[in-house]
Design an enzyme around this catalytic site. Structure first.
Site, PDB file in Angstrom:
ATOM      1  N   CYS A  94     -19.672   8.063 -13.406  1.00  0.00           N
ATOM      2  CA  CYS A  94     -19.434   8.428 -14.811  1.00  0.00           C
ATOM      3  C   CYS A  94     -17.929   8.394 -15.115  1.00  0.00           C
ATOM      4  O   CYS A  94     -17.309   7.348 -15.029  1.00  0.00           O
ATOM      5  CB  CYS A  94     -20.068   9.780 -15.129  1.00  0.00           C
ATOM      6  SG  CYS A  94     -20.220  10.090 -16.900  1.00  0.00           S
ATOM      7  N   HIS A 192     -25.712   8.303 -13.961  1.00  0.00           N
ATOM      8  CA  HIS A 192     -25.718   9.396 -12.989  1.00  0.00           C
ATOM      9  C   HIS A 192     -26.850   9.175 -11.989  1.00  0.00           C
ATOM     10  O   HIS A 192     -27.984   9.565 -12.256  1.00  0.00           O
ATOM     11  CB  HIS A 192     -25.911  10.740 -13.699  1.00  0.00           C
ATOM     12  CG  HIS A 192     -24.699  11.185 -14.438  1.00  0.00           C
ATOM     13  ND1 HIS A 192     -23.686  11.878 -13.834  1.00  0.00           N
ATOM     14  CD2 HIS A 192     -24.319  11.007 -15.718  1.00  0.00           C
ATOM     15  CE1 HIS A 192     -22.727  12.127 -14.710  1.00  0.00           C
ATOM     16  NE2 HIS A 192     -23.085  11.605 -15.868  1.00  0.00           N
ATOM     17  N   GLU A 194     -27.454  10.763  -9.421  1.00  0.00           N
ATOM     18  CA  GLU A 194     -27.961  12.067  -8.964  1.00  0.00           C
ATOM     19  C   GLU A 194     -28.941  12.676  -9.961  1.00  0.00           C
ATOM     20  O   GLU A 194     -29.601  13.672  -9.661  1.00  0.00           O
ATOM     21  CB  GLU A 194     -26.790  13.020  -8.694  1.00  0.00           C
ATOM     22  CG  GLU A 194     -26.093  13.620  -9.915  1.00  0.00           C
ATOM     23  CD  GLU A 194     -25.096  12.698 -10.624  1.00  0.00           C
ATOM     24  OE1 GLU A 194     -25.089  11.486 -10.327  1.00  0.00           O
ATOM     25  OE2 GLU A 194     -24.352  13.201 -11.475  1.00  0.00           O
TER      26      GLU A 194
END
Lengths: 210, 251
Positions: A94, A192, A194
């Protein structure tokens, strides 16, 4: 972060083989990345210590928030000098990816300059920030092993890296832009991983296997 | 292509999930962690946790819940309810929340929005607005919709955008709990007049209601609770149907 806190956050596996450091400079949703790696069986080390970062096998460079203040934090800790000289695989996520570029329109920020790219703001033809799940296409990297074209990833950002010769994935939001870039050992993803369900976890796994 | 988001909302009280009918009559709908895991594996784009007990008690319980949620799920989530300071937000974000939503505290202290946006970035600042129509005008309400204010919905929404909100979660008190559909006219007006994403909330009862709020209401995301918690609608079926209506979804 002071040395004592650093010590507290350090986890049991010793540095060296297989170690992964998440750069902790006070600008990132680090907990989520740590948990995502834990789900893959990897205990990450959070650190802003140069020696510790240099010794790691892999480095994740996170970032959320505003570019100029994040850059300021890197400068304060001297990490702005360290990151561009790292030799192991580095994954910017990001804002972390954006800071690997030359500059950003956000806060008129001069950033790390690994990628010769100027990060720009989305035009007001689209809603800003872009928030949600968008597709990544034109995948060109080992980072995307096992990931199908047009896979959905979670993104939340107001600024983007334009297409460039280092683009390894593209997304469309009003325009086509770089949702991932790579140059030598430096990887950057705008999305992202994650927070992008099983496909995101696969990308993190691929990074660990580089 | 950016897709429309389906967001189950988990109302939390004393660590358990509850769903208010018109915010008053509470029913127990399970363990928040289990429910969050279920939704993250079954097609939800993100989740919202709204702590309706937060104003009276236990910030700590919420912070602990956030940590457990972040450990368990791999999709983004927002936390709201009783958040009134930069310190509150810092704890929740550090524990793994992706976004926070502020409501009454932003009305009482609008500068809070600026502070949060500059410290943490607009992308994690959701401003929740509860409103209902009084004599044909949409008025903002506080404290879970119990206390009316003089604020006009559209003026307030524009102000929060200028102050740095990254997203607006608009709940129509007139529609919430009715299962008669979302407030699409007001939603469309918000979506047209503002340039940040709008989440529609209040009134979901059928799949058609979601279709309508994305098409007529121009919403970027739709939030619902009981239709999902009581399995009246499954998210996968919902998204398949939205796709046949040519609404972009993640499938």
């Amino acid at each position: 972060m002071n040395a004592e806190t650093n010590k507290k956050l350090k986890v049991s596996p010793p540095l060296g083989a297989g170690s992964l450091v998440i750069i902790n400079y006070g600008a990132g949703n680090i907990q989520s990345i740590k948990f995502a790696l834990k789900r893959l069986g990897v205990e990450a080390i959070l650190s802003n210590d140069e020696a510790e970062i240099r010794q790691a096998d892999k480095v994740i460079f996170p970032g959320v928030g505003e570019a100029s203040s994040a850059m300021q934090k890197l400068k304060t800790s001297g990490l702005d000098q360290v990151i561009p000289t790292l030799k192991q695989p580095v994954l910017g996520i990001c804002l972390g990816m954006q800071l690997l570029c030359n500059s950003s329109e956000e806060g008129n920020t001069k950033s790390l300059g690994i990628f010769d790219v100027e990060v720009k703001r989305f035009s007001n033809e689209v809603k800003v920030p872009q928030i949600g799940w968008n597709q990544i296409s034109n995948l060109k990297s080992g980072l995307f092993e096992g990931i199908s074209e047009n896979q959905f990833m979670y993104l939340v950002h107001s600024y983007y890296a334009p297409l460039c010769k280092e683009t390894i994935a593209t997304s469309e939001y009003g325009i086509q832009y770089s949702s991932a870039i790579q140059k030598d050992n430096f990887y950057g993803v705008q999305f992202h991983p994650e927070k992008s369900s099983t496909a995101g976890a696969q990308i993190l796994k691929n990074f660990l296997n580089l | 292509m950016l897709t429309k988001r389906i967001i189950p909302c988990l109302d939390i009280k004393n660590g358990r999930t509850v769903k208010g009918v018109n915010f008053l009559d509470l029913r127990d709908a399970g363990d928040p962690i289990e429910l969050a895991k279920f939704y993250s594996e079954n097609g939800a784009e993100e989740l919202v946790f709204l702590d309706i007990s937060a104003t009276e008690e236990r910030r700590k319980t919420l912070a602990e819940l956030v940590l457990k949620v972040a450990e368990t799920i791999d999709i983004p989530f927002t936390v709201g309810g009783g958040i009134s300071s930069v310190e509150d937000v810092e704890i929740l974000l550090n524990n793994g929340a992706d976004k926070v939503s502020v409501n009454s505290s932003a009305v009482k202290n609008p500068q809070l929005i600026n502070e949060l946006a500059s410290k943490f970035g607009s992308q994690c600042v959701v401003v929740a607005i509860d409103a209902k129509q009084i004599d044909g005008n949409w008025k903002v309400h506080l404290v879970g919709g119990k206390v009316p204010t003089d604020l006009d919905l559209f003026e307030w929404a524009k102000e929060v955008e200028l102050r740095g909100a990254g997203e607006i979660l608009f709940t129509s008190m007139d529609h919430d709990g009715t299962k008669n559909g979302f407030a699409n006219e007001a939603l469309a007006k918000l979506s047209t007049e503002l340039n940040i994403p709008i989440i529609a909330s209040g009134g979901a009862g059928t799949i058609q209601h979601f279709t309508d709020t994305f098409i007529e209401g121009k919403a970027d995301a739709a939030l619902a609770a009981s239709v999902f918690h009581f399995k009246e609608i499954t998210i996968n079926n919902l998204k398949k149907e939205l796709k046949t209506q040519e609404i972009p979804v993640r499938l």
